[in-house]
Design a protein around this motif. Structure first.
Motif, mmCIF file in Angstrom:
data_model
loop_
_atom_site.group_PDB
_atom_site.id
_atom_site.type_symbol
_atom_site.label_atom_id
_atom_site.label_comp_id
_atom_site.label_asym_id
_atom_site.label_seq_id
_atom_site.Cartn_x
_atom_site.Cartn_y
_atom_site.Cartn_z
ATOM 1 N N GLY A 29 0.742 -1.439 -0.277
ATOM 2 C CA GLY A 29 -0.140 -0.134 0.389
ATOM 3 C C GLY A 29 0.676 1.658 -0.103
ATOM 4 N N VAL A 30 1.882 0.960 0.917
ATOM 5 C CA VAL A 30 2.424 2.288 1.375
ATOM 6 C C VAL A 30 3.811 2.654 -0.603
ATOM 7 C CG1 VAL A 30 5.189 3.914 2.367
ATOM 8 C CG2 VAL A 30 3.048 2.259 3.593
ATOM 9 N N GLY A 276 -4.149 4.419 -2.248
ATOM 10 C CA GLY A 276 -4.839 4.647 -0.219
ATOM 11 C C GLY A 276 -5.689 3.554 -0.050
ATOM 12 N N ILE A 277 -6.783 3.365 -1.136
ATOM 13 C CA ILE A 277 -7.388 2.047 -0.938
ATOM 14 C C ILE A 277 -6.537 0.664 -0.474
ATOM 15 C CG2 ILE A 277 -9.456 0.423 -1.539
ATOM 16 C CD1 ILE A 277 -10.325 3.203 -3.216
ATOM 17 N N VAL A 281 -7.242 -1.850 2.750
ATOM 18 C CA VAL A 281 -7.132 -3.132 3.204
ATOM 19 C C VAL A 281 -6.158 -3.163 3.859
ATOM 20 C CG1 VAL A 281 -6.761 -5.349 1.657
ATOM 21 C CG2 VAL A 281 -8.456 -2.664 0.815
ATOM 22 N N ALA A 282 -5.274 -3.309 3.504
ATOM 23 C CA ALA A 282 -4.023 -3.213 4.687
ATOM 24 C C ALA A 282 -4.243 -3.247 5.997
ATOM 25 C CB ALA A 282 -2.431 -2.702 4.375
ATOM 26 N N GLY A 283 -5.471 -2.363 6.363
ATOM 27 C CA GLY A 283 -5.444 -1.754 7.562
ATOM 28 C C GLY A 283 -6.392 -3.222 7.952
ATOM 29 N N PHE A 363 3.656 7.568 5.489
ATOM 30 C CA PHE A 363 3.871 6.861 7.009
ATOM 31 C C PHE A 363 3.559 6.582 8.045
ATOM 32 C CE2 PHE A 363 6.828 7.491 10.828
ATOM 33 C CZ PHE A 363 7.049 6.237 11.049
ATOM 34 N N GLY A 364 2.823 8.377 7.964
ATOM 35 C CA GLY A 364 2.221 8.930 9.439
ATOM 36 C C GLY A 364 0.304 8.087 8.890
ATOM 37 N N VAL A 365 -0.494 7.490 7.823
ATOM 38 C CA VAL A 365 -1.593 6.767 7.215
ATOM 39 C C VAL A 365 -0.685 4.983 8.090
ATOM 40 C CG1 VAL A 365 -2.479 5.250 5.637
ATOM 41 C CG2 VAL A 365 -2.599 8.474 5.254
#
Lengths: 393, 275
Positions: A29-30, A276-277, A281-283, A363-365
């Motif tokens: 994702g990043v 970002g999506i 999903v990773a989250g 990184f923040g996200v």
């Protein structure tokens, strides 16, 4: 805090494969966010650069109907001289109907009539000879300034061009200057390219066309920040002359640049959003794994609670673990994304550097994702009843 | 472990009872009680007044504890005996501050534990109770020293002091040389000794042993029981939960539970007479 950080590291190392798979989502994702945003930005900035070289401070005026009322060069020069705080260069822009000839061959070089200001507008330098002079315009001197490619084609080398003659239609013109080569790549150094042109005094071009009126001008603003003021001043002046705003158009290159910039911003936001999506999903993946981890460690949580661990301590342990997992994933993602950005940039033939904003945001996200998606499993762990937890196998 | 006490031959360990963390009013009161309790053997440590624990199972109410009143003094060694389903585990959960009663009052060292919140209970467990479980309940990914350190860590004791106290506790059970080992490298009896060391580390007012020999063979079981007796002889209050009357014979006082009620409470000699 330090204790739970150590515990988190330990737990991550204790489950290497699982931790890696959890991180993989974050890493991808990043990296995707960084690659997409950086590539789009870098690509667009090269587009803007090449656009800027076309002259962002350039404003084109064209009169659509010259039959009823015309716009003379005297009127334009007068206007420019009254507004020197806003405007800098001015030139009529006269297209010559006849082609450039090389012996009996017809060449596709652009042949146009300009004033002596045109070289300033283009910000070109002379390779040899001199520029068109005011006296050439007034005296209708049959002279020409030609491009590097044109000179090479006609004379074999730009060094032999000055002083020799070229033929446009039936008119013979003396070459007085050659402009430096503009194309950086040999691919661009070609027929119809940036180095293939013939400039002649606009007065000569008019008489060659057999016309007495000028339908197009190029004027430049002193600085791009005041482009709107310039356009307004021009339109006011033109309306006073024509009394009908359908008869002329004023188009500033800076408007196109603004348009381009806003499109870039939109595009990079859109691509960033798509990437970002994948972060989102990773989250969810992180949350899933943390829930599994909580279930698996129910007994451990029970023991810890029995020994006196408060809710906040258990909470901290699991949130920390999620945050550390996704931060590590984030860092790896940034490194991979930055490397990939460079590599893809090279492959695309542009200079691509990772956008600092994209790096910081992603990184923040990723840390935020760890905290946010780690919270739910952690609070579930913290609320476990020690008796039930101790009983579980 | 360079800072550890080299005098390994002694079994008597003096713990520094002054806790370095800041104390709330409540904790200070509790400490006062603790000092009193340890100061004067025979003083009440546990007082249960009419304890009920009722579980709702469908339409039926199950009275796991049905009006239990019990006093245990400092320095006693009490066995709570009962068959499976008698309510002895429920009672142990309440005594161990792992659960609160549906009705009734429970005072531990003078503090009313009956309606404490989750975190307050955690604090009570941490400060006042040392648990010894049937399944040892050591954390498999921590070494012995770290396992013994856990209750001290939750008490907010600094790393250096924590290590020192945990190591002394391990010495107490004779496993100080294996401090680096992981629990699964030890035999069942050794693991149970580690869990005893962990229970002792926080210098608790009460040692609560839940079927401490349940997972051990009879020989190591006897060793563990001998150890508990020894601890009791040193002045520790011990409450042991068991289903086995013969294990209960190792205590000094037996409380028998049946159907959620106390059916016998008296000296071990008297208990021996009725079985």
């Amino acid at each position: 805090m330090l204790q739970s950080f150590k515990m988190a590291i330990r737990s991550i190392l204790g489950n290497k494969m699982r931790s890696f798979l959890t991180m993989l989502g974050i890493i991808i994702g990043v990296a995707a966010v960084i690659i997409l945003v950086s590539i789009v930005n870098s690509y667009m900035s090269t587009v803007i650069e090449s656009f800027a070289s076309m002259g962002v401070n350039q404003i084109n005026i064209s009169v659509t109907n010259t039959a009823s009322r015309s716009l003379s060069e005297d009127e334009m020069y007068e206007f420019r001289d009254e507004n020197t705080d806003l405007f800098e260069y001015l030139t009529p822009n006269v297209s010559v109907m006849m082609p450039l000839k090389n012996g009996n061959d017809i060449m596709s070089s652009s042949v146009r009539g300009y004033s002596e200001d045109y070289m300033g507008i283009k910000d070109y330098e002379l390779y040899a000879g001199r520029n068109i002079a005011y006296s050439d315009i007034v005296g209708r001197q049959k002279v020409a300034v030609i491009g590097y490619y044109t000179a090479t084609e006609l004379f074999g080398s730009p060094d032999y061009a000055v002083g020799d003659r070229i033929k446009v239609g039936n008119t013979s013109l003396k070459v007085i200057g050659v402009i430096e080569r503009q194309a950086e790549d040999d691919d661009d150094f070609d027929e119809g390219g940036t180095d293939d042109f013939v400039w002649i005094p606009y007065s000569v071009a008019m008489s060659m066309n057999g016309s007495s009126q000028i339908s197009s001008y190029i004027i430049t603003s002193r600085d791009t920040d005041h482009a709107d003021e310039c356009t307004e001043a021009l339109e006011t002046m033109l309306f006073q002359i024509f009394r009908d705003d359908d008869l002329y158009t004023v188009s500033a290159n800076s408007e196109l640049l603004d348009e381009l910039n806003s499109q870039i911003a939109m595009m990079s936001a859109m691509l960033g959003g798509i990437a970002g999506i994948s972060l989102l999903v990773a989250g969810v993946g992180v949350m899933n794994i943390m829930l599994v981890s909580v279930t698996e460690r129910t007994r451990e949580i029970g023991i810890r609670k029995a020994l006196g661990a408060k809710r906040s301590v258990i909470m901290q342990q699991f949130v920390m673990e999620a945050a550390v997992t996704s931060s590590i994933g984030g860092v790896i993602g940034i490194v991979l994304g930055s490397l990939a950005t460079g590599a893809i940039g090279t492959a695309m033939g542009i200079e691509a550097t990772p956008t600092p904003a994209a790096v910081a945001v992603s990184f923040g996200v990723s840390v935020g994702i760890g905290l946010f998606f780690g919270y739910m499993p952690a609070s579930r762990a913290a609320k476990l009843n020690p008796i039930d937890a101790l009983r579980s196998e | 472990m360079n800072d550890r006490d080299d005098n390994k031959n002694t079994n008597i360990i003096e713990y520094d009872t002054a806790k370095p963390r800041e104390k709330s009013e409540k904790q200070r009161t509790a400490d006062k009680f603790k000092e009193k309790a340890s100061g004067r053997p025979g003083e009440t440590l546990i007082e249960l007044r009419n304890i009920y624990k009722i579980y709702h199972m469908g339409d039926e109410d199950v009275r796991a504890n049905d009006g239990i009143s019990l006093k245990i003094n400092k320095g006693e060694f009490v066995a709570i005996v009962g068959k499976s389903g008698s309510g002895k585990s429920t009672l142990m959960n309440i005594i161990g501050a792992l659960d609160v009663p549906t009705d009734g009052e429970y005072y531990l060292g003078g503090e009313d534990v009956s309606d404490m919140t989750d975190d307050e209970l955690a604090d009570i467990r941490n400060r006042m109770i040392g648990f010894i479980f049937q399944q040892y309940n050591l954390l498999p990914k921590l070494n012995l020293l770290e396992n013994v350190e856990l209750p001290l860590q939750y008490a907010g004791i600094g790393a250096a002091e924590r290590k020192e106290r945990a190591m002394k506790s391990l010495e107490r059970v004779g496993l100080e040389k294996k401090w680096k080992n992981m629990p699964n490298q030890l035999s069942g009896g050794q693991q149970q000794r580690v869990s005893i060391a962990r229970a002792l580390a926080g210098d608790p007012s009460l040692i609560l042993a839940d079927e401490p020999t349940g997972a051990l063979d009879s020989k190591t079981g006897k060793e563990v029981l001998g150890f508990l007796k020894e601890l009791n002889a040193e002045g520790n209050t011990i409450v042991m939960i068991t289903h086995d009357p013969s294990i209960a014979m190792n205590s000094k006082r037996v409380v028998q539970i049946m159907d959620g009620k106390i059916t016998f409470d008296g000296d071990v000699e008297k208990y021996a007479a009725i079985i």
